[in-house]
Scaffold this motif. Structure first.
Motif, short mmCIF file in Angstrom:
data_model
loop_
_atom_site.label_atom_id
_atom_site.label_comp_id
_atom_site.label_asym_id
_atom_site.label_seq_id
_atom_site.Cartn_x
_atom_site.Cartn_y
_atom_site.Cartn_z
N HIS A 162 9.21 40.10 25.79
CA HIS A 162 8.78 38.68 25.44
C HIS A 162 8.48 37.73 26.71
CE1 HIS A 162 8.22 34.89 23.81
NE2 HIS A 162 9.42 34.14 24.78
N HIS A 163 9.31 38.06 27.85
CA HIS A 163 9.27 37.09 28.81
C HIS A 163 8.20 37.60 29.69
CE1 HIS A 163 12.45 34.30 29.17
NE2 HIS A 163 13.19 34.85 28.14
N VAL A 164 7.84 38.90 29.93
CA VAL A 164 6.89 39.37 30.69
C VAL A 164 5.47 39.11 29.97
CG1 VAL A 164 5.69 41.34 31.53
CG2 VAL A 164 8.19 41.22 31.69
N ASP A 165 5.28 39.46 28.71
CA ASP A 165 4.27 38.70 28.08
C ASP A 165 3.75 37.31 28.14
OD1 ASP A 165 3.69 41.37 26.83
OD2 ASP A 165 4.57 41.14 25.06
N GLU A 166 4.74 36.67 28.08
CA GLU A 166 4.61 35.25 28.31
C GLU A 166 4.16 34.72 29.42
OE1 GLU A 166 6.96 31.65 26.16
OE2 GLU A 166 8.22 32.36 27.73
N LEU A 167 4.66 35.42 30.51
CA LEU A 167 4.37 35.17 31.97
C LEU A 167 2.88 35.41 32.17
CD1 LEU A 167 4.78 34.57 34.88
CD2 LEU A 167 5.87 36.81 35.04
N VAL A 168 2.55 36.79 31.68
CA VAL A 168 1.32 37.15 31.96
C VAL A 168 0.43 36.07 31.28
CG1 VAL A 168 -0.69 38.87 31.29
CG2 VAL A 168 1.82 39.52 32.27
N GLN A 169 0.45 35.56 29.91
CA GLN A 169 -0.41 34.82 29.50
C GLN A 169 -0.55 33.34 29.90
OE1 GLN A 169 -2.66 35.84 27.06
NE2 GLN A 169 -1.89 37.76 27.32
N ARG A 170 0.81 33.09 30.29
CA ARG A 170 0.86 31.63 30.90
C ARG A 170 0.01 31.72 32.22
NH1 ARG A 170 6.84 29.26 29.52
NH2 ARG A 170 6.19 28.71 27.32
N TYR A 171 0.11 32.85 33.04
CA TYR A 171 -0.48 32.87 34.44
C TYR A 171 -1.96 32.97 34.06
CZ TYR A 171 -2.54 34.77 38.38
OH TYR A 171 -3.47 35.10 39.64
N ARG A 172 -2.42 33.61 33.30
CA ARG A 172 -4.02 33.50 32.93
C ARG A 172 -4.45 32.22 32.52
NH1 ARG A 172 -5.32 39.03 29.45
NH2 ARG A 172 -7.17 38.15 29.44
N THR A 173 -3.72 31.61 31.64
CA THR A 173 -4.07 30.62 31.22
C THR A 173 -4.31 29.39 32.40
OG1 THR A 173 -3.19 30.86 28.93
CG2 THR A 173 -3.51 28.55 29.67
N ALA A 174 -3.15 29.29 33.12
CA ALA A 174 -3.10 28.39 34.25
C ALA A 174 -4.27 28.70 35.26
CB ALA A 174 -1.81 28.45 35.06
N THR A 175 -4.58 29.93 35.59
CA THR A 175 -5.40 30.24 36.55
C THR A 175 -7.17 29.98 36.10
OG1 THR A 175 -4.41 32.16 37.28
CG2 THR A 175 -6.85 32.19 37.77
N ALA A 176 -7.24 29.80 34.61
CA ALA A 176 -8.47 29.79 34.04
C ALA A 176 -8.61 28.36 34.04
CB ALA A 176 -8.60 30.33 32.59
N ALA A 177 -7.57 27.39 33.93
CA ALA A 177 -7.42 25.87 33.85
C ALA A 177 -8.01 25.20 35.07
CB ALA A 177 -6.21 25.44 33.31
N ASN A 178 -7.67 25.88 36.38
CA ASN A 178 -8.07 25.48 37.62
C ASN A 178 -7.59 24.32 37.96
OD1 ASN A 178 -9.41 26.08 40.03
ND2 ASN A 178 -11.05 24.95 39.37
N ARG A 179 -6.24 23.82 37.67
CA ARG A 179 -5.70 22.54 37.89
C ARG A 179 -4.81 22.64 39.25
NH1 ARG A 179 -5.12 18.52 34.51
NH2 ARG A 179 -2.60 18.30 35.06
N HIS A 180 -4.48 24.01 39.57
CA HIS A 180 -3.52 23.89 40.57
C HIS A 180 -3.92 25.07 41.65
CE1 HIS A 180 -0.50 21.48 38.80
NE2 HIS A 180 -0.71 22.27 37.58
N HIS A 181 -3.59 24.99 42.96
CA HIS A 181 -4.05 25.84 43.87
C HIS A 181 -3.70 27.48 43.61
CE1 HIS A 181 -4.92 27.90 47.59
NE2 HIS A 181 -5.55 26.71 48.10
N PRO A 182 -4.86 28.31 43.42
CA PRO A 182 -4.57 29.76 43.04
C PRO A 182 -3.60 30.51 43.88
CG PRO A 182 -6.62 29.33 43.90
CD PRO A 182 -6.14 28.11 43.73
N ALA A 183 -3.37 30.36 44.94
CA ALA A 183 -2.38 30.81 45.69
C ALA A 183 -0.98 30.33 45.20
CB ALA A 183 -2.45 30.72 47.42
N LEU A 184 -0.71 29.17 44.86
CA LEU A 184 0.51 28.83 44.38
C LEU A 184 0.85 29.48 42.90
CD1 LEU A 184 0.43 24.91 45.09
CD2 LEU A 184 1.62 26.77 46.59
N LEU A 185 -0.23 29.41 42.27
CA LEU A 185 0.14 30.25 40.82
C LEU A 185 0.37 31.55 41.13
CD1 LEU A 185 -2.97 28.76 38.92
CD2 LEU A 185 -0.62 28.16 39.11
#
Length: 351
Positions: A162-185
């Motif tokens: 569950h944690h790995v699935d959630e991490l992957v999905q949240r990372y992809r969502t955060a990258t697509a949102a482009n609100r934070h520097h991609p290197a930090l993500l």
């Protein structure tokens, strides 16, 4: 609680030291197109060197070492027809995992990719890779006196998928949102994956291999040409200290990601600085002997060997290096102790 649960709170205000590193990183990224256009042969040579260095360094961090350099080179190149030891098998496995990512056909990022990389990592061993841990584990440090101390407690085996699935999905969502520097993500993704610790073995290598791929995926391609794993290996104590500092309180969402991100962005910025150094002489149009001279007088360690210069200046032959060193020696700028491959050179102070 994963770092991506509340990004605005966690990394909304970036410390000034990290802002400076991000500025260096973005400036370096902006130069990559110039290097690809003007120095394609040099980049090809650097990419080959970085691939080899990454495979060896990331494995060595985990104690996977093949002492015979010729044998290690044979394994890394894929020429070895038989693998005799567990270290040789795991070295070949990391080569397979890294090469899979370098094919650039791994997107999109998903849990299946994480499992596949682990399967490749242990594909030459008797260990069955490609499955999450089935028993709970802890991460320990071994002190100089042999005592083991707990570093942190990862996610339980039951909660890991569950944690790995959630991490992957949240990372992809955060990258697509482009609100934070991609290197930090990317740095946060590595932190969370290491803290989840989803496998019985190989977690560090999987995290570092994915870090390379994710950075390249968001446009930071320096890891193609400068081995990030080598930089980590050089400062392994700082790497593990930063990881430990940022795992405290992770399960409760009370952790501080900045020690880890500070180390991560500094390492990435240093990689861009190294790439700029490696390309500077070539861009200036100087001869290969001029490149050796500049490197020895301005960038090399005060004490070095010909092999160090060779590694720093891909495409420059040993005879050219020796000619340049002979000229520097005649000018009283360097001196040599010993002869042949074991010779050690020392840069002298210029009056």
């Amino acid at each position: 609680m994963e770092s991506f649960a509340d990004l605005d709170r966690l990394i909304g205000a970036v410390p000034f030291a990290i802002v400076n590193d991000l500025r260096t990183i973005d400036t370096g990224r902006g130069s990559e197109a110039l290097y690809r256009d003007k120095l394609p042969q040099l980049l090809t040579s650097l990419a080959h060197r970085a691939r080899v260095a990454s495979i060896e360094a990331s494995s060595a961090i985990e104690g996977v070492v093949v002492d015979d350099r010729a044998r290690a080179a044979e394994i890394v190149s894929g020429r070895a027809t038989t693998l005799h030891t567990r270290s040789e098998q795991e070295l070949a496995g990391y080569r397979a995992a890294l090469d899979y990512l370098y094919q650039e056909q791994w997107q999109p990022m998903n849990t299946g990719l994480v499992l596949h990389l682990h399967r490749l990592l242990f594909g030459y061993t008797a260990v069955s890779g490609g499955a999450f841990k089935d028993t709970d584990n802890i991460v320990v440090d071994r002190l100089p006196d042999g005592t083991r101390v707990k570093r942190f407690t990862p996610v339980s085996a039951r909660q890991t998928p569950h944690h790995v699935d959630e991490l992957v999905q949240r990372y992809r969502t955060a990258t697509a949102a482009n609100r934070h520097h991609p290197a930090l993500l990317v740095g946060l993704f590595a932190l969370d994956l290491l803290t989840i610790h989803p496998f019985p073995d190989g977690n560090g290598r999987i995290a570092r291999a994915l870090t390379n791929a994710l950075l390249q995926d968001v446009g930071y391609e320096v890891t193609r040409y400068v081995s990030l794993e080598t930089s980590v290996a050089r400062s392994a104590d700082a790497y593990y200290a930063a990881l430990l500092a940022s795992t405290h309180g992770w399960h409760d969402g009370a952790h501080d990601p900045w020690p880890w991100l500070r180390d991560f962005t500094r390492t990435l910025a240093s990689s861009y600085e190294e790439l700029a150094t490696l390309t500077s002489s070539a861009r200036s149009g100087g001869s290969k002997q001029d490149r050796v001279r500049t490197h020895v007088l301005e960038h090399a360690a005060s004490t070095f060997k010909i092999s160090d210069v060779r590694a720093a200046l891909p495409g420059v032959s040993d005879p050219t290096i020796r000619l340049a060193l002979a000229q520097l020696r005649a000018e009283g700028l360097v001196e040599v102790d010993g002869a042949g491959r074991s010779a050690t050179w020392k840069r002298l102070s210029r009056s």
